[in-house]
Scaffold this motif. Structure first.
Motif, PDB file in Angstrom:
ATOM      1  N   GLN A  70      44.983  20.123  -0.731  1.00  0.00           N
ATOM      2  CA  GLN A  70      44.381  21.000   0.281  1.00  0.00           C
ATOM      3  C   GLN A  70      42.967  20.524   0.598  1.00  0.00           C
ATOM      4  OE1 GLN A  70      46.279  23.136   1.703  1.00  0.00           O
ATOM      5  NE2 GLN A  70      47.969  22.950   0.248  1.00  0.00           N
ATOM      6  N   GLU A  71      42.404  21.095   1.659  1.00  0.00           N
ATOM      7  CA  GLU A  71      41.068  20.657   2.068  1.00  0.00           C
ATOM      8  C   GLU A  71      40.234  21.867   2.477  1.00  0.00           C
ATOM      9  OE1 GLU A  71      38.914  17.650   5.291  1.00  0.00           O
ATOM     10  OE2 GLU A  71      40.924  18.397   5.679  1.00  0.00           O
ATOM     11  N   TYR A  72      38.987  21.829   2.087  1.00  0.00           N
ATOM     12  CA  TYR A  72      38.042  22.844   2.551  1.00  0.00           C
ATOM     13  C   TYR A  72      37.233  22.225   3.691  1.00  0.00           C
ATOM     14  CZ  TYR A  72      33.100  24.386   2.407  1.00  0.00           C
ATOM     15  OH  TYR A  72      31.803  24.734   2.734  1.00  0.00           O
ATOM     16  N   VAL A  73      37.246  22.854   4.844  1.00  0.00           N
ATOM     17  CA  VAL A  73      36.448  22.378   5.978  1.00  0.00           C
ATOM     18  C   VAL A  73      35.248  23.317   6.129  1.00  0.00           C
ATOM     19  CG1 VAL A  73      36.430  21.926   8.467  1.00  0.00           C
ATOM     20  CG2 VAL A  73      38.535  21.546   7.137  1.00  0.00           C
ATOM     21  N   PRO A  74      34.041  22.820   5.838  1.00  0.00           N
ATOM     22  CA  PRO A  74      32.871  23.701   5.993  1.00  0.00           C
ATOM     23  C   PRO A  74      32.688  24.082   7.456  1.00  0.00           C
ATOM     24  CG  PRO A  74      32.303  21.692   4.746  1.00  0.00           C
ATOM     25  CD  PRO A  74      33.672  21.482   5.322  1.00  0.00           C
ATOM     26  N   TYR A  75      32.394  25.339   7.705  1.00  0.00           N
ATOM     27  CA  TYR A  75      32.161  25.754   9.091  1.00  0.00           C
ATOM     28  C   TYR A  75      31.018  24.940   9.690  1.00  0.00           C
ATOM     29  CZ  TYR A  75      32.270  28.641  13.212  1.00  0.00           C
ATOM     30  OH  TYR A  75      32.413  29.054  14.514  1.00  0.00           O
ATOM     31  N   ALA A  76      30.038  24.628   8.859  1.00  0.00           N
ATOM     32  CA  ALA A  76      28.859  23.899   9.342  1.00  0.00           C
ATOM     33  C   ALA A  76      29.154  22.436   9.661  1.00  0.00           C
ATOM     34  CB  ALA A  76      27.740  23.989   8.309  1.00  0.00           C
ATOM     35  N   ASN A  77      30.405  21.996   9.456  1.00  0.00           N
ATOM     36  CA  ASN A  77      30.783  20.627   9.836  1.00  0.00           C
ATOM     37  C   ASN A  77      31.577  20.592  11.142  1.00  0.00           C
ATOM     38  OD1 ASN A  77      29.674  20.031   7.385  1.00  0.00           O
ATOM     39  ND2 ASN A  77      31.427  18.927   6.559  1.00  0.00           N
ATOM     40  N   LEU A  78      31.687  21.723  11.809  1.00  0.00           N
ATOM     41  CA  LEU A  78      32.408  21.743  13.089  1.00  0.00           C
ATOM     42  C   LEU A  78      31.490  21.210  14.198  1.00  0.00           C
ATOM     43  CD1 LEU A  78      34.160  25.264  12.877  1.00  0.00           C
ATOM     44  CD2 LEU A  78      35.099  23.039  12.226  1.00  0.00           C
ATOM     45  N   ALA A  79      31.966  21.323  15.452  1.00  0.00           N
ATOM     46  CA  ALA A  79      31.165  20.845  16.585  1.00  0.00           C
ATOM     47  C   ALA A  79      29.828  21.596  16.653  1.00  0.00           C
ATOM     48  CB  ALA A  79      31.953  21.070  17.876  1.00  0.00           C
TER      49      ALA A  79
ATOM     50  N   ASN B 215      43.952  31.104   1.563  1.00  0.00           N
ATOM     51  CA  ASN B 215      44.002  30.025   2.565  1.00  0.00           C
ATOM     52  C   ASN B 215      42.717  29.204   2.595  1.00  0.00           C
ATOM     53  OD1 ASN B 215      46.245  31.580   3.360  1.00  0.00           O
ATOM     54  ND2 ASN B 215      46.024  30.904   5.467  1.00  0.00           N
ATOM     55  N   CYS B 216      42.889  27.871   2.751  1.00  0.00           N
ATOM     56  CA  CYS B 216      41.772  27.018   3.161  1.00  0.00           C
ATOM     57  C   CYS B 216      41.987  26.795   4.652  1.00  0.00           C
ATOM     58  CB  CYS B 216      41.819  25.669   2.444  1.00  0.00           C
ATOM     59  SG  CYS B 216      41.510  25.766   0.672  1.00  0.00           S
ATOM     60  N   TRP B 217      41.139  27.345   5.481  1.00  0.00           N
ATOM     61  CA  TRP B 217      41.369  27.288   6.937  1.00  0.00           C
ATOM     62  C   TRP B 217      41.150  25.874   7.450  1.00  0.00           C
ATOM     63  CZ3 TRP B 217      43.962  31.388   8.024  1.00  0.00           C
ATOM     64  CH2 TRP B 217      43.673  32.614   7.414  1.00  0.00           C
ATOM     65  N   ASP B 218      42.068  25.400   8.290  1.00  0.00           N
ATOM     66  CA  ASP B 218      41.931  24.017   8.775  1.00  0.00           C
ATOM     67  C   ASP B 218      40.985  23.955   9.981  1.00  0.00           C
ATOM     68  OD1 ASP B 218      43.391  24.786  11.014  1.00  0.00           O
ATOM     69  OD2 ASP B 218      45.286  24.039  10.221  1.00  0.00           O
ATOM     70  N   ARG B 219      40.635  22.724  10.347  1.00  0.00           N
ATOM     71  CA  ARG B 219      39.641  22.504  11.398  1.00  0.00           C
ATOM     72  C   ARG B 219      40.075  23.131  12.733  1.00  0.00           C
ATOM     73  NH1 ARG B 219      35.314  19.063  11.863  1.00  0.00           N
ATOM     74  NH2 ARG B 219      35.723  18.403   9.724  1.00  0.00           N
ATOM     75  N   ALA B 220      41.367  22.989  13.063  1.00  0.00           N
ATOM     76  CA  ALA B 220      41.839  23.514  14.356  1.00  0.00           C
ATOM     77  C   ALA B 220      41.686  25.033  14.401  1.00  0.00           C
ATOM     78  CB  ALA B 220      43.294  23.106  14.580  1.00  0.00           C
TER      79      ALA B 220
END
Ligand code: PLP
Length: 451
Positions: free
Chosen positions: A254-263, A219-224
Motif C-alpha cells: 500500500q502507499e500513503y500519499v501526503p496531501y501536501a504532495n498533490l498539485a 484506507n490509504c487514499w490514493d492520489r486520484a
C-alpha cells in the motif's frame, strides 16, 4: 531478565485481573524501567513479540479499561496506542535528559523543528519550510485552532463517517458536524463525492477533515481520490484539514500519499496535522505539529492558536525518534503489516459471525459483526436497555451490546463501531505482540463457536 520479560502468556493474562493490579504496580513499573535502561544501548533487532507488561502504569488502554470492566477484561484492543517497548533511541534520549533534574520553562530547540522537516522530506518527499510549521500540544488542539481560524462559531465542518470519534468531540467545541458518509461497496470503503458536493456548497461550510490513512476503516487514499476531493473543496472554497497522524503505518503493498504532495493549487488550500506520537507511541508525552504551504493560512492559525510551548520530554522523545528511529519504525511497520494480514485471514477463515477487510494502513482493523448482531439479538437488547434508561440518556447501541458480549465471553475488548458512527462494525487494535494477538483471536474464536 526481569519478572516482566519472563511472563508467559498465561501468567500475564492471570495478572491482568483487577485484583492483582495493585500488587503488580510497583514490580511492573520499576522492573520494566530497569529493563528499558539495560536495553537502551543501540538495539540491532527489535523483539516486538515480547509481551511488555503495562498494567499499573495508569495507561488508558489497560488500566482504564480494567477500571470499567473489572477482572473479566483480559486483552484490551481498544484505545489506539501500542503495547510495544518504545524505540531504544527514545529511552536513551529521555534518560539523558532526566539525569538533569530541572524542568523549568524551555525554549523549543530549532533542532526539534529540523527533525520534523527532515523526517517528512526523507521519508515522504514533502518539503516543509520552517515558517510553515507550528507546534501543538497534541493533534486535536491544533485541529481545533484551525477550525477556529477558518470558521465562525456554529459553522458546519464536514467529516467522513465512519470517522475518528475525536473529530466529533472537537467539532462540537463550537461547531456543527456535517456528515459525509463513506460508501461501502463490496466491503471496500470509498469516498462518496455525489453526497459530498452539495454539503461543501453550503454557505456555512468552510472546512473539511480528511483522515489519511483512515481511522477506523484503514484506507490509504490514493492520489486520484485525493485530487478529486481537493478539486471539489477548492471549487467550493472549503479548506482541507488533512489529519495524517497514521501516515507511518502503511501495510505491505500500500502507499500513503501526503496531501501536501498533490498539485500546488490543492496544497495551497490545505493544512496538514501530524505527530510522532502515533508512530512512536508517545501519546502521553504530548506534542504534535501542523503545517501549511499557504502563509495566509498559517497567519490565521497563529492568531487563534494558543502558541503554547510543548512538553519538554515530548520534544526530546520526538526528536530522538524522528532523527534515529527509522530502523525501529521500519521493523515495526513490517511487524504490524504481518499482524494485519494474519488477523484478517484468521478472522475470515476461522471465526464465525464476523469478517474483516485487511486494512491498508493504520494498525486498526474494522470488523463487520452484522451476523453476530443478528445471532445474539443485539438490536433488541440495545432497544430494551435504552427504553429502561432516562429519556434524555444516550441510547445503548447494538455495537455496545457486542462489546460487552465479547468481553464477558472472551475477555477481549474491541471498540464499538457506533463510537465512530459505523453501524454493525467493531474496531480492533492490532498494535500488540503477536502471541497476545493470537491469544485474543483464539479467545474470540472459542466464544463465537459457542455463540
Ligand atoms: C486520526 C486521529 N487523529 C488524532 C488522534 C489524536 O491525536 P492526539 O492525541 O495527538 O490529539 C488520533 C488518536 O487516536 C487519531 O486516530
Amino acid at each position: 531478565m526481569s519478572e516482566i520479560c519472563k511472563f508467559d502468556r498465561r501468567s500475564f493474562l492471570k495478572h491482568a485481573g483487577v485484583a492483582t493490579v495493585a500488587s503488580s504496580i510497583g514490580a511492573s513499573v520499576s522492573v520494566g524501567a530497569q529493563e528499558g535502561a539495560a536495553r537502551a544501548a543501540p538495539a540491532a533487532n527489535h523483539d516486538f513479540d515480547e509481551i511488555y507488561h503495562r498494567i499499573g502504569t495508569d495507561c488508558s488502554k489497560w488500566d482504564g479499561q480494567i477500571a470499567i470492566w473489572g477482572e473479566q477484561l483480559q486483552i484490551p484492543m481498544g484505545v489506539a496506542d501500542m503495547d510495544f517497548r518504545v524505540a531504544p533511541c527514545v529511552t536513551e534520549a529521555l534518560q539523558k535528559r532526566v539525569a538533569h533534574e530541572v524542568y523549568g520553562y524551555m525554549t523549543t530547540p530549532e533542532s526539534y523543528h529540523q527533525s520534523i522537516i527532515d523526517w517528512n522530506e526523507r521519508r515522504y518527499g514533502t518539503v516543509i519550510e520552517r515558517d510553515m510549521l507550528l507546534d501543538s500540544p497534541a493533534l486535536l488542539p491544533g485541529l481545533l485552532a484551525a477550525m477556529r481560524a477558518f470558521n465562525p462559531p456554529g459553522a458546519k465542518i464536514v467529516v467522513q463517517t465512519p470517522g475518528y470519534e475525536g473529530f466529533f468531540s472537537t467539532i462540537r467545541k463550537g461547531f456543527v458536524i456535517e456528515e459525509n458518509p463513506l460508501r461501502e461497496v463490496g466491503g471496500v470503503y470509498e469516498m462518496d463525492f455525489d453526497d459530498l458536493e452539495p454539503r461543501l456548497a453550503q454557505d456555512d461550510v468552510h472546512s473539511f477533515i480528511l483522515c489519511n490513512p483512515h481511522n477506523p476503516v484503514g484506507n490509504c487514499w490514493d492520489r486520484a481520490t485525493l485530487t478529486e476531493l481537493g478539486e471539489l473543496c477548492l471549487r467550493h472554497d472549503v479548506v482541507v484539514f488533512a489529519d495524517e497522524i497514521h501516515c507511518d503505518f502503511v501495510n505491505q503493498g500500500q502507499e500513503y500519499v501526503p496531501y501536501a504532495n498533490l498539485a500546488d493549487e490543492l496544497v495551497m488550500n490545505s493544512v496538514t496535522f501530524k505527530s510522532a506520537s502515533k508512530s512512536f507511541n508517545l501519546a502521553a508525552l504530548k506534542n504534535a505539529y501542523l503545517f501549511s504551504h499557504n502563509p495566509e493560512f498559517m497567519e490565521r492559525i497563529r492568531a487563534v492558536g494558543d502558541n503554547a510551548t510543548i512538553n519538554s520530554l515530548g520534544i526530546i522523545a520526538s526528536q530522538a525518534a524522528l532523527e534515529e528511529g527509522d530502523d525501529w519504525l521500519d521493523a515495526l511497520q513490517a511487524y504490524l503489516s504481518a499482524n494485519a494480514s494474519h488477523a484478517s485471514s484468521f478472522i475470515n477463515g476461522q471465526i464465525p459471525h464476523m469478517t474483516c477487510n485487511e486494512p491498508e494502513g493504520t494498525y486498526l482493523a474494522w470488523l463487520n459483526v452484522e451476523p453476530l448482531i443478528e445471532r445474539i439479538g443485539a438490536i433488541g437488547i440495545a432497544a430494551a436497555e435504552t427504553a429502561a434508561k432516562a429519556p434524555d440518556a444516550e441510547p445503548v447501541t447494538p455495537e455496545e451490546v457486542v462489546e460487552r458480549y465479547l468481553i464477558e465471553r472472551s475477555g477481549v475488548k474491541l471498540n464499538p463501531g457506533s463510537s465512530y458512527w459505523g453501524s454493525g462494525r467493531m474496531r480492533m487494535n492490532l498494535g500488540l505482540a503477536r502471541p497476545l494477538l493470537d491469544e485474543a483471536l483464539g479467545r474470540i474464536q472459542r466464544a463465537m463457536q459457542q455463540a
